[in-house]
Design a protein around this motif. Structure first.
Motif, PDB file in Angstrom:
ATOM      1  N   LEU A   1       0.823  -1.204   0.000  1.00 28.49           N
ATOM      2  CA  LEU A   1       0.000   0.000   0.000  1.00 28.49           C
ATOM      3  C   LEU A   1       0.860   1.257   0.000  1.00 28.49           C
ATOM      4  N   LEU A   2       2.029   1.150   0.627  1.00 25.82           N
ATOM      5  CA  LEU A   2       2.945   2.286   0.625  1.00 25.82           C
ATOM      6  C   LEU A   2       4.348   1.738   0.407  1.00 25.82           C
ATOM      7  N   SER A   3       5.061   2.333  -0.539  1.00 31.40           N
ATOM      8  CA  SER A   3       6.404   1.833  -0.846  1.00 31.40           C
ATOM      9  C   SER A   3       7.387   2.975  -0.925  1.00 31.40           C
ATOM     10  N   LEU A   4       8.599   2.696  -0.473  1.00 30.93           N
ATOM     11  CA  LEU A   4       9.704   3.625  -0.658  1.00 30.93           C
ATOM     12  C   LEU A   4      10.675   2.990  -1.647  1.00 30.93           C
ATOM     13  N   ARG A   5      11.076   3.744  -2.657  1.00 29.60           N
ATOM     14  CA  ARG A   5      12.029   3.219  -3.643  1.00 29.60           C
ATOM     15  C   ARG A   5      13.281   4.078  -3.611  1.00 29.60           C
TER      16      ARG A   5
ATOM     17  N   ARG B   1       2.780  -3.689   3.451  1.00 32.24           N
ATOM     18  CA  ARG B   1       1.753  -4.477   2.771  1.00 32.24           C
ATOM     19  C   ARG B   1       0.461  -4.532   3.565  1.00 32.24           C
ATOM     20  N   ALA B   2      -0.620  -4.680   2.815  1.00 37.85           N
ATOM     21  CA  ALA B   2      -1.943  -4.775   3.433  1.00 37.85           C
ATOM     22  C   ALA B   2      -1.997  -5.991   4.347  1.00 37.85           C
ATOM     23  N   GLY B   3      -2.659  -5.839   5.475  1.00 38.99           N
ATOM     24  CA  GLY B   3      -2.853  -6.960   6.386  1.00 38.99           C
ATOM     25  C   GLY B   3      -1.597  -7.400   7.090  1.00 38.99           C
TER      26      GLY B   3
ATOM     27  N   LYS C   1      -5.865   3.270   5.435  1.00 38.88           N
ATOM     28  CA  LYS C   1      -5.240   2.131   4.752  1.00 38.88           C
ATOM     29  C   LYS C   1      -3.838   1.860   5.276  1.00 38.88           C
ATOM     30  N   VAL C   2      -3.151   2.940   5.676  1.00 35.47           N
ATOM     31  CA  VAL C   2      -1.781   2.799   6.159  1.00 35.47           C
ATOM     32  C   VAL C   2      -1.714   3.419   7.552  1.00 35.47           C
TER      33      VAL C   2
ATOM     34  N   ALA D   1      -2.120  -1.616   6.335  1.00 32.13           N
ATOM     35  CA  ALA D   1      -0.673  -1.833   6.418  1.00 32.13           C
ATOM     36  C   ALA D   1      -0.156  -0.998   7.575  1.00 32.13           C
ATOM     37  N   VAL D   2       0.502  -1.642   8.531  1.00 27.04           N
ATOM     38  CA  VAL D   2       0.946  -0.944   9.734  1.00 27.04           C
ATOM     39  C   VAL D   2       2.464  -0.922   9.777  1.00 27.04           C
TER      40      VAL D   2
END
Lengths: 351, 512
Positions: free
Chosen positions: B263-267, B288-290, B427-428, B459-460
């Motif tokens: 759900l949230l990504s750092l690249r 990631r979700a869940g 969501k996050v 996503a926690v």
């Protein structure tokens, strides 16, 4: 034996209202002692001050007129301080409003009164707002301390006004006096009641006070201003646009202070001179502090301060006690009020 | 004082029948105990049980209504902080009492040396400080500005401050709340060393395993009363927990779950460091979700930068932040909230709440603009209803939505923040030290809320310096060290010692 301050978690009403009242009472005790030193009877001195401020219709009107610019500058300071924007420059913003009033009101716009007065008033507000906007931008962009910039700008602006009155704005018919031409009649604030020497500036002050109160309590901007003033880190974290809020606060504060200049030139004096303000901008700080930054309290505080000034003038003539008594009483009132505010939040413990 | 020539077992501190009331609230009721030379006693109790008040009385911050304090056999004049200080009592407060604008050594000498002569004493003070730092493994640069230090480093300064004053009784109020396992072990090692030299320690905590590890005796406080006293050899964690809350407690455990999409990504995100704290050095991270992603690490290794980034306070200098696979252009706190990121800040008092605002005003801090503003006017009726909903839904104990939030306990404050950010099913979730300084009841509540969010597919990211917490709750664990991120370790694949190696900076690919 030592003394220290212990924070009070939930100060009661007695503490929050009683201590400021005590501060005012203390002011009068100091005034009484000084009156005695000056050779007057304190009761008769205060009696004369009271009489001078409220003793006749003329006295009351004089007090209300004197309170008018103080309401505006007091509001300007209160609004800014509430958001922890330390505007010490109400004096410069006042003169900015006064200059704009003189520029537009001496014949540049030949409009009827109902159109000209609002136009001049708004233009004056804009001028004052811009004067405070510069230090505010320096604060949010570069971290320059606005106490220093706004304070110093007072001197710059007063010199600028001096230049204008010797140069572009100088009245050609003024016989060499550093004053502007007189405002055209359409640009003068009319009297509230015909025959009484009280102009609409005072009513405008009351409207401004209520408006500021409504802004602070009821609008989104007011909520943002209070949040930024109380805890700027939390406000920023929550997503409140801190920079924009500070700039908006500066615009409101500068505009309010400028209305003092507008009201003095268009209401009282009818022309711009270098001495239209005997420090109304600075006295506005006293007014705002005495009012505990409450906009409605500003009206009462301005009346209190004006009454002491006006009353002391007349008392001085009758009792021979110098008018400096008024200055000292105001200074004492400010210091005692700051102390009282501290003591509403902390309790002194002796060990 | 002649304590040096007397043996262990001598009573150095005696509290007799201490009672302290704040208005209608009784913070301490008839509390008595002795502390012996070379002994560590633990004061155990939930938040609000009266531990801190009791220590503040001992330290002269408050005056007891009844009872008295005896130090080294002589009564202590009540309500005078200097008296306790001068007689060798050092206190390390839970909320730090440091001046941000001063350097470390200046903070340490503040109040010890004459204010007029700090320049003259600087060299000696710094030398003594360095020696103490080395001996007690409390590393901190004496010349660093305190304002730039991380919370963990500030804690060390507080401890050094007490040691610098040659304290013979050390009171530590929740000292490990900001330390890593290694740091905690190091602290315990230094405490033991100090105890060997005749130091006595009062250790205030609600972390049971630490109490068991360091204390000789445990005193349990509940509602201001001393309800039990146990030698550590005669008790266990379960009994202590039950004594503390007055009932059996069970911590929430994560159920089985499957990870979903990122759900949230750092690249390859880089962020410049600030002062002595590192930024981020090219980090890749997927939330990631869940799933609960745990971030372990020693305080001051880039957690703040990562938290600021996800909170919206800072944007990446290099690299990309993606939400649901989409790269973001503009980034701000409001954008973060708008994208459904719930942010639980590290410092409840400084960034989480506005102390003099009431509960309503605090509840709407993040959503006043979108939900409670109509054409520039505040909808206070709606705001109040929202706050009442949070108070009910998240069990915030208070007098009502008009109460100023500064009067709430830490746990209730955190519950309001939880409600504020979790309402509307984000969501996050960024949870930065979400249970620091909370009692067991509140800790379990916060954890169960995070697990509930995970169960519904959020996503926690859990940032914590408590490795137990990380290992218990996380589905995957990353370790952060000097702005570098370890690979993801799945639940149960790493032992604490192995994570400790990563926390100490070993194993990273230093090409970055």
């Amino acid at each position: 034996m030592t003394m220290r301050l212990e924070p009070i978690e939930a100060p009661g009403l007695a503490r929050r209202a009683g201590l400021p009242a005590l501060a005012i009472a203390g002011t009068f005790v100091i005034g009484a002692l000084l009156a005695m030193i000056a050779g007057g009877n304190p009761f008769s001195v205060f009696g004369l001050i009271l009489k001078g401020a409220f003793g006749s219709k003329f006295a009351v009107l004089e007090t209300l007129n004197r309170a008018t610019p103080l309401i505006f500058t007091g509001l300007a300071v209160a609004v800014a301080f509430r958001a922890k924007l330390w505007n010490i420059g109400a004096e410069a913003q006042l003169y900015a409003g006064a200059v704009m009033t003189a520029v537009l009101g001496t014949g540049a716009l030949a409009w009827p009164s109902w159109a000209l007065l609002p136009m001049v008033g708004l233009a004056a507000m804009l001028a004052g707002a811009l004067v405070l906007l510069v230090p505010a931008i320096l604060k949010v962009r570069l971290g320059v301390d606005e106490v220093v910039t706004t304070l110093l700008f007072n001197f710059i602006f007063l010199l600028f006004v001096g230049y204008l009155l010797e140069g572009p704005l100088k009245d050609p018919m003024g016989m060499g006096w550093p004053k502007s031409a007189r405002l055209i009649p359409e640009a003068r604030l009319p009297r509230i009641i015909e025959g009484l020497r009280l102009h609409w500036g005072f009513a405008l002050g009351l409207i401004a006070a209520v408006t500021v109160w409504v802004i602070e309590r009821r609008t989104t901007l007011g909520y943002e201003m209070r949040a930024v003033g109380q805890n700027v880190d939390a406000a920023r974290f929550a997503g409140i646009p801190v920079t924009a809020v500070i700039l908006k606060t500066a615009l409101i504060s500068g505009g309010l202070a400028a209305l003092a200049g507008f009201s003095e030139v268009a209401g009282m004096k009818g022309a711009l001179t270098k001495d239209i303000s005997p420090g109304f901008g600075y006295t506005g700080i006293v007014v705002a502090m005495l009012a505990l930054l409450n906009p409605l309290g500003v009206v009462l505080a301005a009346l209190f301060v004006a009454a002491i000034f006006v009353g002391a003038d007349s008392m001085s003539r009758a009792a021979g006690v110098p008018t400096y008594l008024a200055d000292i009483m105001l200074a004492s009132a400010l210091l005692l009020m700051v102390l009282a505010i501290l003591l509403t939040k902390f309790r002194v413990r002796r060990d | 004082m002649t304590t040096q020539d007397q043996g262990a077992g001598q009573v150095v501190l005696r509290l007799s029948h201490i009672t302290k009331r704040f208005g209608p609230v009784t913070a301490n009721e008839d509390v008595s105990f002795d502390l012996h030379r070379g002994e560590v006693i633990a004061l155990l109790g939930e938040n609000g049980a009266g531990k801190t008040t009791l220590m503040n009385i001992l330290f002269g911050q408050y005056t007891a209504d009844e009872g008295e304090v005896e130090l080294f056999g002589a009564p202590l004049p009540p309500g005078n902080p200097r008296a306790a200080l001068d007689r060798g009592v050092g206190m390390v407060h839970q909320h730090f009492t440091l001046a941000d604008n001063l350097r470390v050594w200046e903070n340490v000498v503040l109040g010890v040396d004459a204010l007029s002569a700090p320049a003259l004493n600087a060299r000696a003070a710094k030398a003594k400080l360095r020696e103490l730092s080395a001996r007690f493994h409390l590393h901190v640069d004496p010349d660093a500005k305190v304002g730039r230090l991380t919370v963990g480093e500030r804690q060390r300064v507080e401890i050094l401050k007490a040691l610098y004053r040659d304290a013979r009784i050390l009171i530590l109020d929740e000292p490990t709340a900001v330390l890593t396992p290694q740091e905690t072990d190091a602290l315990f090692a230094t405490l033991r060393e100090a105890i060997g030299l005749g130091m006595s320690v009062v250790f205030i905590s609600h972390k049971l395993h630490e109490v068991m590890a360091i204390a000789d005796r445990v005193l349990v406080l509940r509602h201001g009363k001393l309800v039990a006293e146990r030698a550590v050899g005669d008790t266990n964690r379960e009994e202590l927990a039950a004594l503390m809350v007055g009932a059996e407690v069970s911590a929430p455990e994560p159920s089985e779950g499957a990870a979903g999409a990122a759900l949230l990504s750092l690249r390859a995100v880089r962020l410049a460091g600030e002062g002595t704290t590192p930024g981020l050095k090219g980090i890749d991270l997927d939330l990631r979700a869940g799933q609960i992603t745990g971030l372990a690490g020693v305080s001051g290794n880039g957690q703040a930068a990562l938290s600021d980034l996800i909170s919206g306070l800072r944007a990446p200098d290099e690299g990309v932040l993606e939400i649901a696979g989409e790269a973001l252009r503009t980034w701000s706190p409001r954008a973060a909230v708008g994208h459904g990121i719930a942010r639980i800040p590290e410092d409840r008092h400084k960034t989480g709440t506005i102390a003099d605002f009431d509960l309503t005003e605090n509840a709407i801090l993040e959503r006043y603009k979108s939900e409670f503003s109509r054409g520039g006017w505040m909808d206070w009726r709606g705001a109040r209803a929202f706050a009442e909903g949070l108070i009910k839904g998240y069990d915030v104990r208070c007098h009502g939505p008009e109460q100023r939030i500064r009067l709430l306990s830490g746990g209730n404050m955190q519950k309001l923040i939880l409600g504020r950010v979790l309402e509307g099913a984000p969501k996050v979730i960024l949870a930065n030290q979400p249970v620091r300084g909370l009692d067991i009841g509140a800790v379990n509540y916060v954890h169960s809320q995070l697990l509930e969010a995970r169960a519904r597919g959020a996503a926690v990211l859990l940032i914590s310096e408590d490795l137990d917490e990380i290992m218990r709750l996380s589905d995957v664990i990353h370790v952060i060290s000097e702005g570098r991120l370890s690979p993801a370790f799945a639940r149960g694949t790493m032992r604490p010692e192995e994570l400790g190696q990563w926390m100490a900076g070993k194993g990273y690919d230093d090409a970055a």
